[in-house]
Every structure is written in C-alpha cells, then in structure tokens.
Design a protein around this motif. Structure first.
Motif: not given
Lengths: 451, 310, 306
Positions: A64-66, A68
């Motif tokens: 999960x990338x920072x 969103x």
C-alpha cells in the motif's frame, strides 16, 4: 542467429526450472506444479511483444503506497487495460510488513498472485519462482533507455532479469527552514561534518534533527548504510563472501555518529517508519530523513508547515556521497497460468505516458527507474521536490559493494548495520565502539560464512 | 428413579462397573474422531513438515537437503550472537508475564464473582482488552509509548510523578522489555480471569457453607477450597498461556521488532527474521523448535499433575 | 432432575434461595468500608488500568488529524469532535463486509471447535482406555509449533483443497488452534465434576452416552461457555492465516482489512484505525457481558434445567 541463441537460453532456463520442479514434486508430490509451468515452456522469440489472452485473469500483489491516490490510479490503469483486453485484473495492496509473509507463503505453496512486487533483494531470495523477463525488460530498455543501476542490480540474477524495474521511492531530508534560520544555519548541511555542527545549533531551538537507529523497515536502513559508505566502511567485500565490517573506516563512521549525537543529533532506537513522520507533523523536530511522504502530506493535508519545509539530499562523507532508496520491482510468478498476459500488463503499466500519469499523481513519492523518467516534470514543477531526484544517482543497496544476494537480504532484515550504530549511540552517544563492531562482525560472519 | 431402585442397587453396581469400563474404549475412540480428523489434516502434516524443515537447509522456494542437526548446532553455538539473548529474553518475558497474569487474573476473578452495582458493565469492560483485535490494540499501545506522543508520559508529567519528558518506554532496553510485558499482561489477564471465574462456578457452594459453619475465614476458604478445586482449570490455563506467551509474536513484533538492537529479541521474532525475510526457512524452523523438547517435558509434567487426583 | 439438584446439596428445598444469592450471604455482616477496601477500590483500579487505553482510542477516533498531533493542550480531551473517521470507515471502506466475515468465521469455527472438543474432552477426561494419555498429550504437543512458521506448510493444504480466497480456509484452519485449547480446558472442567454423579445414572440404567449428554455436559456448561468465549475471541482476532489465505478486499476479516487499507506506507491514519478498533470490539464486549452473566449464573441454571 539471435533466434537460436535465444532458444538455447530458454532451453537452459527450462531445464533448470524442470529440475527444480522435479525436486519439488518428488518431495511434496503435488503434480500441479508441472501443469502450471506450461506457458513458460513455449520459448518466445526475441523481443516479441507479449499478447494478452482474452478471458485470462491476473492478480497483482503489492504494498500500500503512502499516496492513496497513486494506488487508485495504478488500479484504474490496470482495470482500464483489463477491460480493453478482456482480462480480469485484481490489484491487492497490503502493508510492507504483510507483503513479506504473503509472498513467502505463495512461494512455498507455488500458488498465488500472478505478479508480486519484489522489494529489495526478493528476486535473489525467490529466483526460482520468478519467470525470466529478459525479453520484456529489453523491450523497455529499447523504449525508455538505461535502467537505474540499483533496480538492475536487484532485478538481474545471474544475468537473467527475474523482475521488471518498477519504481524507486527516494529518501531525502525534510527540514524546517524556519528553525534552521533561527539557529543560524543557512542551508541544509552538505557534508556529515557540517551536519554535526548544524545539529548542535538546532539543538538550541529545542527542535533537534532526529532519525531512527532502530528496527524500522525503511528509515534506519536509508540512514545508516549511507553513513557507513560515506566514511568508506562496508559490511562485506565485493566478492560477497569476505566480511569487512571490522575496519578503521567503520570506526570512523561510528565516531562521526557519536560526535553528532553528542552535539545534538537525536537518534531514536524505538522509532519505526511512521514515528519520524508523526514527530515532524507535530512540530517536535526540525529535520528527518524520509521518503517524500512527510512533505506531501504537509502540502496536501495539514498545510501547517508547508512553506517552512524544504527538502535536501544526503550529505557527503569523506569517501563520497551515498544514498539509499526503497527499490520496488515486479516479478511474474512461475505458477501463473497466464504468464504472457501478466507480462503484457506489466509492459503496459511501464509505458511512458501511463507511468508518468501515475508518478504525477504520486506527487514526488515515486520516481521512474529508467533514463526516460529522469526529466519527470513532477520533480521540477515543485522545486522543493528536486532533492528527491538528486538522491537517486548516488543510491546504492544494502550490502554494497557486494552484489545483492540472499546473504545481503539477511543482513539487511536483521538490521545489523543499524544495530551496530545503535549500540555505539546508546546513552547519548557513549556506547562501546569495539563491542558494537565485534557484535556486527559476529552476526555478519554467521550470515556470510553459512553454507 | 425411586428409592427402591437405589436400595437394591448395590450388588448390581459392582457387576456393572466392570462392564462399563470394558465398554469405554470404543466410545472413547469414537468421540475423538472429529478432533483427530481436523487436527490430522490441518495440523499433523504442517507439524511434521516443520520438524522436517528444521533438519534441512531448505530455503523459501527451494527444497533443501537433509543436514541432520546442523541448524540446531548453528544456534546452540550462538553463531549469530543473538540466539542466547533471544532465549533469555523469551524465558524472562514468559515467566514474568505469566506470574502477573496468574495473580491479577485470580484477583479479577474473585472480584467479578462478587455482587456489586453495574456488574454486567464491569465484566464486559474488564474483558475488552482480550476482545479487541490485537493488531489494532498493539498499534495503539505503540503510540501510547511513543516518546513524542506518549499520553502515559503526558499523564505522569502532568501529575508530577516524573520529570519531563518521562521515561523513554521503547528506546531503552530494560524499559522496552517492561513495556512489552505490560502490554502482554494487560491483554492476557482477562483470559485468566474468565477461566478462573468459570472454574469457580463449578465449585459446589455447600463446601463454602460448610466451611463457614465451621468458622473458617475467607482466606482459609480461599486456600483450602477455591485453590485446590480450581487446580485442574488453573493448570490448564497456566499451561496454555505459557505456551501461547512463549510463542507470542504479534505484540513484540509490532511494538519493538527486537529493537533497540536485539535487546527485546524473542525466539519467535528471531525465527521469523531468519525464516521469512531471510528466506532460510530450515534455520527458522530449527529456532522455533529448539525449545520443543523442553516444552514437551513441561506439558508432560502438567498432564501428569492433572491426572494424579484420580 | 431430582437427582441433579441433589448433587448440589442433600437438601434441594433449602438450597434454592441460597444458590440465588450466595455471596450476599457473606455480605450481610459487612460494613461498607470493608466492602470498599475488599471490592470497590481494587475493582476501580483494575478498571482504570484496563480501560485507559480504550478511552485513549475512543478520544483519538473523534479527533481530526491535526488535533491528533497537538499536545500543547491536554490530549485527554477532544476540542472539535468529528465523526469523520467513522463515516469514512463505514462508507469508504469495506468495513461492514469485514465485520460480517469476521463474525461468520468466528461463529462457525467456534461451533466446530466446541463440537469436537466437548466430545474429545469428555472422552479424554472421563473414559478409560488404552492410549488416552498419549492422545491427550499428542493433541497438546502439536500446539507447541509456533504459527509464525506453521502457516507455510499449511498453505500447501489450503492450495490442495482449493480454498484460497475463501472463508472456508479460515473456518477449517482456526479449529487447529482452538481444539487443543478447548479440549484441554474442558478436560479440566469434566474432571471437576464428581464421577459418582454419572455412575449413579449408569446404575439407574442410563447408557454412557445418555450420562454424558444429560449429566456431564450440562454440568460443564460454564466451562463450555468459557471455552466458547476464548475460541470466539481467538478467531475474532486471528491475523496470520487470514492475511495469508485471503486476497480480495470483500472476503477479508477486520484485523487484516483494517491494517491493509488504513495504513499507507509510513503514514498512519490513527483516527480511522482507532475507530475501526472500537467498532470491532465494543459490540462483541456487549455480547460477552450477557454470556458471562449467563455462565456465572450457569450452575444455578444448569441445576434447574437438569
């Protein structure tokens, strides 16, 4: 000619693959493995563009990338491609901590997502589970130019591309220009010695320069490896076998760190990756080393310290400038029933226009791993983001100068370098240097001398 | 069931008793079938596989070769310099938290067994730590211990119990260990309390009545009735909790992940470090199985103690 | 029925009222001060320690992101309460799905585990046959293998059964860590029930199974409920298997879904995380309070139902 050499090559990899599968079958007696390797055993002619199979379904697993919105854009692009090609696409995002056991389980069970994001040296750890992507990376190189050397070092195992370069998450210093001004420091220090002086001055503002020396997945590696390299230290020689941590250079690096801590640089062995972000947002510290997430969240969400925040690249040591960034790549897994479709999708996502749309939305958190992305406007439209582009070129990987391997992965995940500094920096920078070096040497020898 | 039946039952009793025990075996095995089927499929195979892994040099995705006790030797020689530290920490962590959970759990159970206002609310409230998903409560604790945002320290400082900025909970080896233990006790105590409370319900009340008539004090009833009759439940809970704590991974992993520098390193985390991120799954399995014989002996002893009163 | 009441005391008629208010009998001679020292003060202390983290989580879940990081004023209160995080959680994530999945998995796996372990516990504690000791020991020993590594070989089994991304993968694997635990727990309870009760029933012509169903199991109800509580809670909180076996957001459970969708890289969204933690635990706690009440009253109830 090219055709035949290509065939020889895939023959080799096929043989090797069947060997491995044979061992697995003999031991576990699950014959499905052989069936699942079907698509791979049809050698693709050199530089042939993979085609998607209508009706296929592709599952991609990554962290999960920072940002969103960047994840959303990635999913949108994948879904759009899926719709256009009649492929069902599922993108699953999990946290960094969770990606590792999920990948391990998939590798052990030889079943799971078709594409998995490889962080750092995972292609070295899971080589036999990753399909040879040499053909596809060559296509990308033709379009996008030279790949970033760190991505290349990770993706290429024994001359075979086991993963496709995906992205770099550059790590640079975010700092408060107002506190630096108050302390009489006009710009972020360019060398580690200046860093010590600056840390001493910033201490007087009550807002120190701070960083983790604990077991943080990203931040403690990106800090302490470059420090070690900057003073000429290394964990292991380029041969990847001889442990070389016990050196004067290592001691110089530690002594510098002790001096910086005594001067006012605050290290936190308890900090994990989110802690420095939070301390910065809470106005507790004047500078910290991190991905662009701190700056972006200030800019987009909090708006408290956006104007007084700037970013700066890594300071230099006596032996040069070094940096370490988070490196993520994509591997197509051998158990996928639709290897070709998976490769086609990855190629589409790495297409320059698609990719730049994504980096634009990521707002500077991600950088592209090919020459063509070096002028990505995302780093120039906001000049404060330039630092994040500047740290890419001096970037190295944990274990450098040895090539990435299972061993370097182990030393990285056991936090041996960070722990060595943390031991010496205990009690306000007065820990026992010799004991710290000796402990690191023991641990490194256990790893590198293990058969 | 009239009195007549019971009166002339004596000779029948003896005859039947023998026959009854004769017939217990088939029923006994039959009742075990569902359990053995589920455990056989989902536990036995992974379990044996785990043991096998520990005597090979397997890596993730590569089936390894048999290397005998090589992995165990690697650890017992403390080759990596961390193993013994992890063993000591694991015992310390398990021992201290178990003592606290046992004591506090007994106190909590005795309290919950009393009549007082809002009893239902209080019971639910005391159970909360055990119910809340651990991944989330551990993150919350981490935040409460974070030196920058420690609400615990904020309280301690503002009530003038300590000087600003207060203890660095997770950054100093001894404190970090204590913090891990606090969180474990916080979460684990309701487990003991509820088990003990249930155990206390099975104790016949007339025993207490009789003791009271005989002039026994509360303490005497507690030590001579409650504790002895609670013994089977107590031992099982103690055993289960000890084993679960011994293998506890999630809490320590979220809170410290072994930091500062391996001073809170536990066997479970160390096994994970080698086995999953490090890919040396054989060695990881050996680390997590290294205390298996010792734990087995403990289980055997408790099992024996549990059977003894018959 | 008569027989069962008589087990509690020789004189069922006298026992009735005493059972109902057993501990009050003690309280008659007490002064308030005595009770305060003995009960209220320790209780309040325990409550304070237990609940403080929950108070903190609750407060956090009502704070806006910037108030969260502001310790210049008391962090123990919220100045501008917002329901934003709850709203976000319930409408923008799949939280309702996760909650449903978690409840479904927890309930079904608890029932399966209880069924197995009541039978196994009774068998191991009550019946005498060759090998009972070693089987009991064997059931327990498998428990000693830490799940941090056990999950790897288990993935083979799940793959072979084609249960990946299916809630059945959890419903069938959770019993592996619930059954040993419940079995042993119940063995303890079955042992606590005097053997004579069942023997009397057997003498009266009941079969062994009838004796088990009508006497031993009703008497062990507090134990069964306690085991159910543990099993339910352990399934409710389980993280690792759920992480490994499930992939699609819609089939995830609360612990995994929440951490995956509310932790973004190195930025934590505390308000939403804490809101999820509370929504994921308080309803269950309320449910529990009824259960606990039931089993605390279990003996009385069991005796009456007989």
């Amino acid at each position: 000619m090219a055709q035949s050499s290509k065939r020889a090559k895939s023959g080799w990899s096929r043989r090797k693959f069947l060997q491995t599968a044979g061992v697995a079958v003999a031991t576990i007696a699950f014959p499905e493995i052989i069936i699942s390797c079907g698509p791979q055993s049809n050698p693709t002619p050199a530089a042939v563009i993979p085609k998607a199979r209508k009706g296929a379904s592709i599952r991609l697993l990554q962290w999960t990338s920072f940002v969103k919105q960047a994840d959303d854009e990635f999913k949108r692009q994948a879904a759009e491609w899926g719709a256009a090609n009649g492929v069902t696409v599922a993108i699953e995002t999990v946290t960094g901590d969770q990606l590792q056991p999920k990948t391990a389980a998939a590798v052990e069970a030889s079943s799971g997502p078709d594409i998995i994001q490889m962080q750092y040296a995972w292609p070295q750890l899971y080589t036999n589970s990753c399909v040879d992507l040499t053909n596809d990376v060559n296509i990308l190189i033709g379009k996008l130019g030279k790949p970033d050397p760190v991505n290349e070092a990770y993706c290429k195992v024994d001359g075979v591309w086991r993963a496709m370069p995906y992205t770099i998450v550059p790590n640079a210093w975010s700092y408060r220009t107002d506190y630096f001004g108050q302390a009489g420091v006009s710009s972020f220090p360019a060398t580690w010695d200046e860093f010590t002086i600056a840390a001493g001055k910033l201490k007087t503002t009550g807002k120190p320069i701070s960083q983790t020396d604990g077991h943080a997945y990203g931040d403690s590696l990106t800090m302490w490896n470059p420090v070690l390299w900057g003073f000429g230290g290394k964990e292991v020689n380029a041969d990847g076998k001889t442990v070389a941590i016990n050196s004067q250079e290592t001691r110089n690096a530690i002594k510098w760190a002790q001096g910086a801590v005594k001067a006012g640089f605050v290290v936190h062995p308890e900090w994990l990756d989110p802690d420095n972000n939070q301390a910065y947002h809470a106005d507790r510290i004047s500078a910290t080393l991190n991905g662009a997430s701190i700056y972006i969240r200030e800019k987009v969400e909090f708006h408290h310290y956006t104007d007084v925040t700037n970013n700066a690249p890594m300071p230099s040591g006596p032996k040069g400038t070094f940096a370490m960034n988070l490196i993520f790549n994509h591997a197509v897994m051998k158990w996928s029933p639709d290897v070709e479709t998976a490769r086609a999708m990855l190629l589409h996502l790495m297409d320059k226009d698609q990719y730049m749309k994504w980096t634009t939305i990521a707002g500077g958190y991600n950088a592209g791993p090919f020459d063509a992305f070096h002028n990505d406007p995302v780093f120039t439209t906001d000049p404060k983001l330039k630092a994040f582009q500047d740290v890419i070129a001096p970037g190295k990987w944990p274990g450098w100068p040895a090539a990435p391997s299972k061993k370097t992965a182990q030393s990285q995940t056991q936090f041996i370098v960070a722990d060595m500094f943390a031991k010496a920096l205990a009690n306000g920078g007065t820990g026992d240097i010799e004991a710290a070096v000796a402990a690191a040497e023991t641990s490194l020898k256990a790893i590198f001398e293990r058969p | 069931m009239g009195t007549a039946t019971r009166a002339d039952a004596v000779p029948v009793w003896h005859r039947r008793r023998v026959r009854i025990y004769d017939r217990e075996a088939p029923l006994g095995y039959l009742l075990l079938v569902p359990t053995l089927v589920i455990l056989g499929i989902f536990l036995l195979y992974p379990f044996l596989f785990g043991i096998w892994l520990s005597i090979t040099d397997s890596e993730l995705g590569n089936v390894g070769n048999f290397i005998g006790l090589g992995n165990y030797r690697f650890e017992f020689r403390n080759t990596d310099g961390v193993f013994y530290e992890a063993v000591v920490n694991t015992f310390l962590y398990t021992g201290v938290t178990t003592i606290f959970k046992l004591g506090l759990g007994l106190v909590m159970a005795l309290l919950l067994n009393q009549v007082f206002p809002f009893r239902r609310f209080v019971r639910a409230a005391l159970l909360l730590p055990y119910i809340i998903p651990t991944v989330l409560s551990y993150e919350a604790w981490r935040w409460m211990f974070d030196p920058t945002f420690s609400v615990i320290n904020w309280l301690l400082v503002n009530t003038h119990l300590v000087h600003y900025p207060g203890p660095n909970w997770l950054g100093v080896p001894a404190n970090a260990m204590a913090a891990l233990m606090i969180v474990n006790v916080w979460r684990g105590t309701p487990f003991y309390a509820i088990a003990f409370l249930a155990g206390m319900q099975v104790i016949p009340l007339d025993l207490y009545e009789a003791a009271r008539v005989d002039g026994a004090s509360r303490w005497q009833s507690f030590t001579s009735i409650t504790i002895p009759l609670l013994r089977p439940v107590l031992l099982v809970v103690l055993l289960l909790s000890t084993i679960l704590t011994f293998a506890d991974f999630q809490g320590p992993f979220v809170l410290t992940n072994g930091a500062p520098y391996n001073s809170t390193q536990l066997l479970s985390i160390w096994a994970y470090q080698w086995g999953i991120p490090g890919g040396a799954i054989g060695l990881g399995a050996a680390i997590s199985l290294v205390l298996f014989p010792l734990l087995t002996v403990v289980v055997a002893i408790v099992l024996f103690m549990l059977r003894r009163p018959e | 029925m008569a027989m069962q009441s008589s087990t509690r005391s020789g004189q069922p008629a006298v026992l009735g009222p005493r059972v109902r208010k057993p501990r009050n009998g003690r309280a008659i001679g007490d002064r308030f001060v005595g009770r305060a020292i003995r009960i209220y003060i320790p209780l309040l202390a325990l409550l304070a320690v237990t609940l403080f983290p929950f108070y903190w989580m609750a407060i956090t879940s009502f704070k806006s992101a910037s108030e969260l990081f502001d310790f210049s004023v008391s962090p123990l209160w919220v100045r501008e309460p917002t329901l934003f995080w709850y709203q976000d959680l319930l409408t923008k994530t799949n939280f309702p799905h996760w909650a449903f999945n978690t409840a479904l998995v927890a309930i079904v796996s608890t029932l399966i585990s209880l069924f197995c372990s009541v039978l196994a516990g009774y068998s191991l504690a009550r019946l005498r046959y060759r090998g009972a000791d070693s089987i009991g020991w064997g059931i327990f020993v498998t428990y000693l293998v830490p799940p941090t590594l056990l999950f790897l070989p288990l993935t083979f089994v799940i793959r072979e059964l084609h249960l990946f991304n299916n809630l059945w993968s959890l419903i069938l694997t959770y019993p592996t860590f619930l059954i040993p635990f419940c079995t042993w727990m119940l063995m303890g309870f079955f042992k606590g029930i005097p053997r004579e009760l069942e023997e009397a029933a057997l003498v009266d012509g009941a079969t062994r199974i009838q004796a088990m169903l009508r006497i031993a199991i009703p008497l062990a109800v507090p134990g069964i409920l306690a085991a159910a509580l543990f099993a339910f809670t352990l399934s409710w909180n389980e993280f690792l298997y759920s992480l490994i076996f499930l992939n699609d957001s819609l089939v995830k459970t609360i612990p995994v879904g929440v951490t995956q969708e509310l932790i973004h890289g190195d930025e934590f969204f505390w308000g939403e995380l804490m809101a999820a933690a509370l929504l994921g635990s308080v309803p269950v706690a309320v449910l529990y309070s009824f259960f606990v009440d039931y089993f605390v009253a279990g003996m009385t109830a069991g005796a009456v139902k007989g």
